[in-house]
Motif scaffolding. Structure first.
Motif, mmCIF file in Angstrom:
data_model
loop_
_atom_site.group_PDB
_atom_site.id
_atom_site.type_symbol
_atom_site.label_atom_id
_atom_site.label_comp_id
_atom_site.label_asym_id
_atom_site.label_seq_id
_atom_site.Cartn_x
_atom_site.Cartn_y
_atom_site.Cartn_z
ATOM 1 N N ARG A 266 4.513 -9.704 -12.093
ATOM 2 C CA ARG A 266 4.275 -8.915 -10.819
ATOM 3 C C ARG A 266 4.158 -7.302 -11.351
ATOM 4 O O ARG A 266 3.311 -6.705 -11.185
ATOM 5 C CB ARG A 266 5.506 -8.768 -9.839
ATOM 6 C CG ARG A 266 4.935 -7.774 -8.524
ATOM 7 C CD ARG A 266 6.050 -8.147 -7.345
ATOM 8 N NE ARG A 266 5.704 -7.152 -6.355
ATOM 9 C CZ ARG A 266 4.980 -7.476 -5.564
ATOM 10 N NH1 ARG A 266 4.196 -8.537 -5.347
ATOM 11 N NH2 ARG A 266 4.661 -6.401 -4.588
ATOM 12 N N ALA B 223 1.022 -4.826 -11.447
ATOM 13 C CA ALA B 223 1.308 -3.547 -10.917
ATOM 14 C C ALA B 223 0.913 -2.425 -11.759
ATOM 15 O O ALA B 223 0.247 -1.356 -11.204
ATOM 16 C CB ALA B 223 2.678 -3.490 -10.152
ATOM 17 N N ALA C 2 -2.013 0.419 -11.037
ATOM 18 C CA ALA C 2 -1.455 1.743 -11.145
ATOM 19 C C ALA C 2 -2.285 2.690 -11.987
ATOM 20 O O ALA C 2 -2.115 3.954 -11.498
ATOM 21 C CB ALA C 2 0.281 1.661 -11.686
ATOM 22 N N ARG D 236 -1.523 0.456 -5.588
ATOM 23 C CA ARG D 236 -0.657 -0.445 -5.731
ATOM 24 C C ARG D 236 -1.058 -1.854 -5.386
ATOM 25 O O ARG D 236 -2.359 -2.080 -4.765
ATOM 26 C CB ARG D 236 0.634 -0.152 -4.463
ATOM 27 C CG ARG D 236 1.131 1.322 -4.874
ATOM 28 C CD ARG D 236 2.296 1.600 -4.063
ATOM 29 N NE ARG D 236 2.102 1.084 -2.648
ATOM 30 C CZ ARG D 236 1.832 1.590 -1.610
ATOM 31 N NH1 ARG D 236 1.514 2.929 -1.445
ATOM 32 N NH2 ARG D 236 2.075 0.755 -0.266
ATOM 33 N N LEU D 237 -0.273 -2.816 -5.474
ATOM 34 C CA LEU D 237 -0.730 -4.360 -5.176
ATOM 35 C C LEU D 237 -1.222 -4.586 -3.759
ATOM 36 O O LEU D 237 -2.095 -5.461 -3.340
ATOM 37 C CB LEU D 237 0.303 -5.194 -5.591
ATOM 38 C CG LEU D 237 0.503 -5.498 -7.223
ATOM 39 C CD1 LEU D 237 1.581 -6.372 -7.612
ATOM 40 C CD2 LEU D 237 -0.941 -5.884 -7.717
ATOM 41 N N TRP D 238 -0.450 -3.938 -2.931
ATOM 42 C CA TRP D 238 -0.770 -4.079 -1.469
ATOM 43 C C TRP D 238 -2.039 -3.491 -1.085
ATOM 44 O O TRP D 238 -2.955 -3.866 -0.168
ATOM 45 C CB TRP D 238 0.143 -3.212 -0.408
ATOM 46 C CG TRP D 238 1.400 -3.777 -0.218
ATOM 47 C CD1 TRP D 238 2.737 -3.584 -0.276
ATOM 48 C CD2 TRP D 238 1.700 -5.184 0.276
ATOM 49 N NE1 TRP D 238 3.489 -4.309 -0.232
ATOM 50 C CE2 TRP D 238 2.765 -5.454 0.197
ATOM 51 C CE3 TRP D 238 0.687 -6.321 0.787
ATOM 52 C CZ2 TRP D 238 3.388 -6.599 0.700
ATOM 53 C CZ3 TRP D 238 1.105 -7.398 1.267
ATOM 54 C CH2 TRP D 238 2.578 -7.671 1.092
ATOM 55 N N HIS D 239 -2.513 -2.196 -1.954
ATOM 56 C CA HIS D 239 -3.808 -1.920 -1.779
ATOM 57 C C HIS D 239 -5.029 -3.141 -2.050
ATOM 58 O O HIS D 239 -6.142 -3.216 -1.367
ATOM 59 C CB HIS D 239 -4.191 -0.682 -2.594
ATOM 60 C CG HIS D 239 -3.551 0.408 -2.324
ATOM 61 N ND1 HIS D 239 -2.356 0.871 -3.084
ATOM 62 C CD2 HIS D 239 -3.536 1.190 -1.269
ATOM 63 C CE1 HIS D 239 -1.951 1.977 -2.657
ATOM 64 N NE2 HIS D 239 -2.837 2.311 -1.446
ATOM 65 N N VAL E 134 -1.126 2.236 4.045
ATOM 66 C CA VAL E 134 -2.332 1.553 2.721
ATOM 67 C C VAL E 134 -3.641 1.656 3.372
ATOM 68 O O VAL E 134 -4.494 2.100 2.616
ATOM 69 C CB VAL E 134 -1.917 0.074 2.795
ATOM 70 C CG1 VAL E 134 -2.792 -0.571 1.782
ATOM 71 C CG2 VAL E 134 -0.502 -0.180 2.232
ATOM 72 N N ASP F 101 -4.548 5.496 2.938
ATOM 73 C CA ASP F 101 -4.648 5.803 1.471
ATOM 74 C C ASP F 101 -6.126 5.194 1.038
ATOM 75 O O ASP F 101 -7.014 5.892 0.429
ATOM 76 C CB ASP F 101 -3.763 4.809 0.465
ATOM 77 C CG ASP F 101 -2.350 5.411 0.574
ATOM 78 O OD1 ASP F 101 -2.122 6.631 1.103
ATOM 79 O OD2 ASP F 101 -1.374 4.698 0.083
#
Length: 138
Positions: free
Chosen positions: A20, A24, A28, A33-36, A68, A71
Motif C-alpha cells: 500500500r 500510495a 502521491a 491519494r489512493l482514494w482519488h 475527495v 479535490d
C-alpha cells in the motif's frame, strides 16, 4: 508457542502495508491519494453516481467523499451536476481528463505492482491473487 512474527496473518499485514505504501507513493507523485484513484475507477465503471451512492459503494464516510470529490472536480477530473430527476441530488461523473488520468495511473500502478511482486514467479503471482481474492470475498 505461536510467535507473532511467524503468523501468516502478521506477514500478510506487513506485506500489505508495504504494498500500500508503494502504491500510495506512486500516486502521491501526482498529488493524489489512493482514494482519488478509487473514486475515479468507480465513476468510470458506473458512469455517474450520486455522492451518497459513491460513498456507499466505496465504503467511505460521506463527509470524506465530499473532500475527495472536491479535490478531483477542482482539478477538472470530475463533473458534478444537479440531477434532473431530483434537484437535491448531485451526480458525479468522470470527465475526459479524469478518464485519461485513470488510464495513465493504471499503467503506473501496474508498474508498482510488478516491482512489489518481483520476487514471485508468474504462477506464484496468480496463486497469490486467487488466494487473496478468496480471503477478501469472505
Amino acid at each position: 508457542m505461536t510467535r507473532l512474527l511467524g503468523l501468516t496473518t502478521y506477514l500478510m499485514s506487513s506485506a500489505g502495508r508495504n504494498a500500500r505504501a508503494s502504491l500510495a507513493a506512486g500516486v502521491a507523485r501526482r498529488g493524489l491519494r489512493l482514494w482519488h484513484v478509487a473514486v475515479l475507477e468507480a465513476l468510470v465503471a458506473a458512469g455517474s453516481l450520486a455522492k451518497g451512492e459513491l460513498a456507499a459503494r466505496l465504503d467511505i464516510n460521506p463527509s470524506d467523499i465530499v473532500k475527495v470529490v472536491d479535490d478531483l472536480s477542482g482539478q477538472g477530473y470530475l463533473a458534478c451536476t444537479r440531477s434532473a430527476r431530483d434537484r437535491r441530488r448531485i451526480d458525479v461523473s468522470a470527465t475526459a481528463a479524469g478518464r485519461a488520468l485513470l488510464a495513465e495511473l493504471s499503467e503506473e500502478l501496474a508498474a508498482v505492482e510488478a516491482d512489489v511482486l518481483a520476487p514471485l514467479s508468474d504462477g506464484e503471482r496468480a496463486q497469490l491473487a486467487e488466494l487473496l481474492g478468496r480471503l477478501t470475498a469472505s
